[in-house]
Design an enzyme around this catalytic site. Structure first.
Site, PDB file in Angstrom:
ATOM      1  N   LYS A 148     117.636 108.299 158.749  1.00 30.85           N
ATOM      2  CA  LYS A 148     116.957 109.374 159.474  1.00 30.85           C
ATOM      3  C   LYS A 148     116.971 109.151 160.977  1.00 30.85           C
ATOM      4  O   LYS A 148     116.581 110.036 161.751  1.00 30.85           O
ATOM      5  CB  LYS A 148     115.526 109.520 158.960  1.00 30.85           C
ATOM      6  CG  LYS A 148     115.474 110.005 157.518  1.00 30.85           C
ATOM      7  CD  LYS A 148     114.065 110.032 156.977  1.00 30.85           C
ATOM      8  CE  LYS A 148     114.067 110.556 155.538  1.00 30.85           C
ATOM      9  NZ  LYS A 148     114.841 109.722 154.614  1.00 30.85           N
TER      10      LYS A 148
ATOM     11  N   ILE B 199     110.036  97.754 150.467  1.00 30.33           N
ATOM     12  CA  ILE B 199     111.210  96.998 150.929  1.00 30.33           C
ATOM     13  C   ILE B 199     110.824  95.561 151.254  1.00 30.33           C
ATOM     14  O   ILE B 199     111.501  94.605 150.857  1.00 30.33           O
ATOM     15  CB  ILE B 199     111.832  97.671 152.168  1.00 30.33           C
ATOM     16  CG1 ILE B 199     112.359  99.062 151.810  1.00 30.33           C
ATOM     17  CG2 ILE B 199     112.962  96.816 152.739  1.00 30.33           C
ATOM     18  CD1 ILE B 199     113.507  99.064 150.848  1.00 30.33           C
TER      19      ILE B 199
ATOM     20  N   ASN C  34     117.687 106.624 151.558  1.00 29.51           N
ATOM     21  CA  ASN C  34     116.504 106.571 150.712  1.00 29.51           C
ATOM     22  C   ASN C  34     116.654 105.483 149.656  1.00 29.51           C
ATOM     23  O   ASN C  34     117.737 105.261 149.112  1.00 29.51           O
ATOM     24  CB  ASN C  34     116.299 107.908 150.003  1.00 29.51           C
ATOM     25  CG  ASN C  34     116.056 109.038 150.986  1.00 29.51           C
ATOM     26  OD1 ASN C  34     114.941 109.298 151.375  1.00 29.51           O
ATOM     27  ND2 ASN C  34     117.126 109.700 151.409  1.00 29.51           N
TER      28      ASN C  34
END
Length: 646
Positions: A410, A290, A448
């Site tokens: 998450k 990322i 994700n």
């Protein structure tokens, strides 16, 4: 015979070409006179023979000067035919001039007829040789169909014809009017007839060559191609071609965007540009999946300074080298500063921000692999929670204007330590945003990302190439997916919106069943799934069971009342926050438990904190287990480690 000719030295091949051209040029002059005078057995006079001989010699000289004999016949292109045209025109003019000088009888129409016949013979002999030479090579090529009959498809076909691996045999078009037409001698077939066309032309591979501006429903297209049991691959995107990072004939497996079958994300580039242009920006975890994509996109918005903060030396070296190449090629003029350091070292972070007058921080550094964090709980909390806190405090001290945290889905009702640590990091920033006003804290939460380290797509691809099986944890497990470029573009957009501790949630589209993704990859790589119904298949899908801390489905929101923003793919969550005093008390207790390596207390603190943490199994920290301590075991056999783990 053909192989013997092809293996001749280059100069001998050139002499054969010269001799062939001399013969056909003499024949062309004879044919021109015979046709003009309507004499089947015409014989030239002495003057006419002299003119013809000199014309042929001059023409051969012109061909040599224009480089016709340096062209490799096997790869003859348009330029060679232009050379023949120039040479034949010069030859016709020479015939006229020499006829005048030698006072030979040369009717005015003879040079025109001669020029036409000469071009046909000189170019025809070369085309014939090229066809004879290339025919065996074409037979050895893999037969491919090009999906897309636009500019990209034409470029691909041209490149493949000159290569040695793939041979295009047809185009598949999305325009019904082009069905049953031809392009460069190749048939064009409508996409709705793909099944029959693949069978008729014995296609062994399908290559996607879609133009960047084509309005093709990729999801529907892949559904059509998936049932063919023929490998489907793609060519580089136009941006990669323009940037010089790839060539049109660099065939590769399907892009992740193709597997998702979604339209690309659109952002308001002007807003992001005004937020970053001329500013000093720091990205933590700059070498990660990322972080590195954030850097690639940020640099193109021309910040004055881009600081790459990374703990891994090799990752930092790799992204710095790539960004310096982009900076130079595109002439961006951005100052790049690669800095080694850990986000857990507050003084180091503060010194770096002050040294480069950083105004915006994108905090992407985190441990994000769920099972690994479950096995290394202390390090996961230290990096994800305390690293975020230290970076935020450093940003406040250095006068940073904006601090954007890259969070995760998450963090919503977490069943694992990684998710709990990211939710706690969100609470830290929300608490700090109440304490200070100068630094604006923003959190961006998404699911994700495909193609990141630990992503299922590269894993599945490797397992398929190794002959299987593909391992999926559970038949019903689903995930929200987004590509790295999509996610980072929306992160940049959301970073321009925050004002005081907001949690932004990205629209991840429809959730994807992991087992469906695996089966789609099997089919699109031209293979069949091996199962009880199909025991002769190629790749088997095996279910390995949920891993520690893993759950069947992820959520993006804790509450059910998200607020819209000016961007349709970005929502603002309405979620509970804590005052800074309570957050500080919680992280102090977690720090003390971490220093004692007391995972029993640590687990209890995480469960009692307002994180929604509900683990779906016992603690699985590897060091904890190796010392014989389990959840529920209240013996004194506790690891005696003391002091800060850092």
């Amino acid at each position: 015979m053909l192989d013997k000719f092809l293996n001749l030295p280059r100069y001998q091949k050139r002499m054969i070409s010269v001799a062939s051209d001399m013969f056909v040029l003499f024949f062309a002059i004879w044919a021109a006179f015979a046709l003009r005078l309507d004499q089947q057995y015409w014989l030239p006079t002495q003057e006419q023979f002299a003119v013809a001989s000199l014309t042929v010699m001059v023409t051969i000289g012109v061909f040599i000067k224009l480089g016709l004999y340096r062209a490799v016949i096997r790869y003859l292109g348009d330029k060679a035919f232009l050379v023949i045209v120039y040479g034949v025109v010069a030859s016709s003019l020479t015939l006229i001039v020499l006829g005048y000088l030698f006072q030979a009888f040369v009717p005015r129409s003879v040079p025109i007829i001669y020029g036409a016949v000469a071009f046909l013979f000189v170019s025809g002999t070369r085309l014939s040789v090229r066809m004879i030479v290339n025919r065996p090579r074409m037979r050895r090529k893999e037969r491919v169909a090009i999906v897309g009959a636009g500019d990209t498809g034409l470029q691909l076909a041209s490149a493949l014809e000159k290569g040695t691996e793939y041979g295009p045999v047809l185009f598949l078009t999305f325009t019904p009017a082009n069905h049953r037409s031809t392009i460069n001698g190749l048939p064009v077939v409508g996409i709705e007839h793909v099944s029959k066309a693949v069978e008729k032309h014995r296609v062994q591979r399908l290559l996607l060559a879609l133009d960047a501006d084509s309005c093709v429903d990729r999801k529907r297209l892949l559904k059509q191609l998936e049932v063919l049991s023929v490998p489907v691959q793609t060519v580089p995107s136009m941006s990669e071609l323009v940037a010089g990072r790839a060539r049109i004939n660099d065939i590769r497996d399907l892009d992740i965007e193709d597997l998702l079958g979604r339209d690309p994300v659109q952002i308001d580039a002007s807003v992001v540009e005004s937020s970053l242009c001329g500013k000093s920006v720091l990205v933590t975890g700059a070498g990660g999946s990322i972080g590195s994509e954030l850097c690639r996109q940020i640099i193109r918005h021309r910040p004055s300074v881009l600081v790459l903060f990374e703990q891994s030396e090799f990752s930092l070296y790799s992204i710095e080298r790539e960004l310096r190449a982009i900076n130079q090629v595109e002439g961006l003029g951005v100052e790049l500063h690669p800095i080694l350091g850990s986000v857990c070292h507050r003084r180091r972070c503060e010194a770096v921000m002050k040294a480069f007058a950083v105004r915006t921080v994108y905090h992407a550094a985190a441990y994000k692999h769920v099972p690994l964090v479950e096995h290394n709980i202390i390090e996961g909390l230290q990096n994800n929670v305390f690293g975020t806190w230290h970076m935020a405090e450093a940003a406040i001290a250095a006068g940073v204007e904006k601090f954007i945290l890259i969070s995760t889905d998450k963090a919503v009702r977490p069943t694992n330590v990684m998710g709990a640590s990211k939710r706690l990091a969100e609470l830290v920033l929300q608490g700090l945003s109440e304490r200070v006003s100068k630094t604006r804290f923003t959190m961006v939460r998404f699911g994700n990302v495909l193609g990141s380290s630990g992503s299922v797509v590269p894993l599945f691809r490797d397992q398929i190439r190794d002959g299987g099986p593909i391992t999926v944890t559970h038949p019903d497990i689903i995930r929200y997916f987004m590509t790295i470029p999509e996610a980072t573009q929306l992160v940049l957009q959301a970073g321009c919106m925050g004002s005081k501790g907001e949690v932004f949630v990205l629209d991840m589209g429809e959730p994807v069943r992991i087992v469906d993704l695996a089966r789609k990859m099997i089919h699109l790589m031209g293979l069949e799934e091996k199962s009880e119904e199909n025991p002769d298949g190629d790749i088997e899908v095996v279910f390995s069971g949920l891993r520690p801390g893993e759950k069947l489905y992820e959520e993006l929101l804790i509450g059910d009342d998200p607020q819209g923003t000016e961007h349709p793919r970005i929502m603002m969550a309405r979620e509970v926050s804590l005052p800074w005093a309570e957050v500080r008390e919680l992280i102090d207790l977690i720090q003390m438990a971490s220093e004692r390596f007391d995972l029993t207390t640590l687990s209890k603190l995480l469960k009692e904190a307002p994180l929604g943490y509900q683990p779906n199994g016992d603690l699985s920290d590897l060091v904890w287990l190796s010392n014989g301590v389990f959840v529920g075991d209240r013996t004194s056999n506790v690891n005696p480690l003391k002091g800060n783990v850092h």
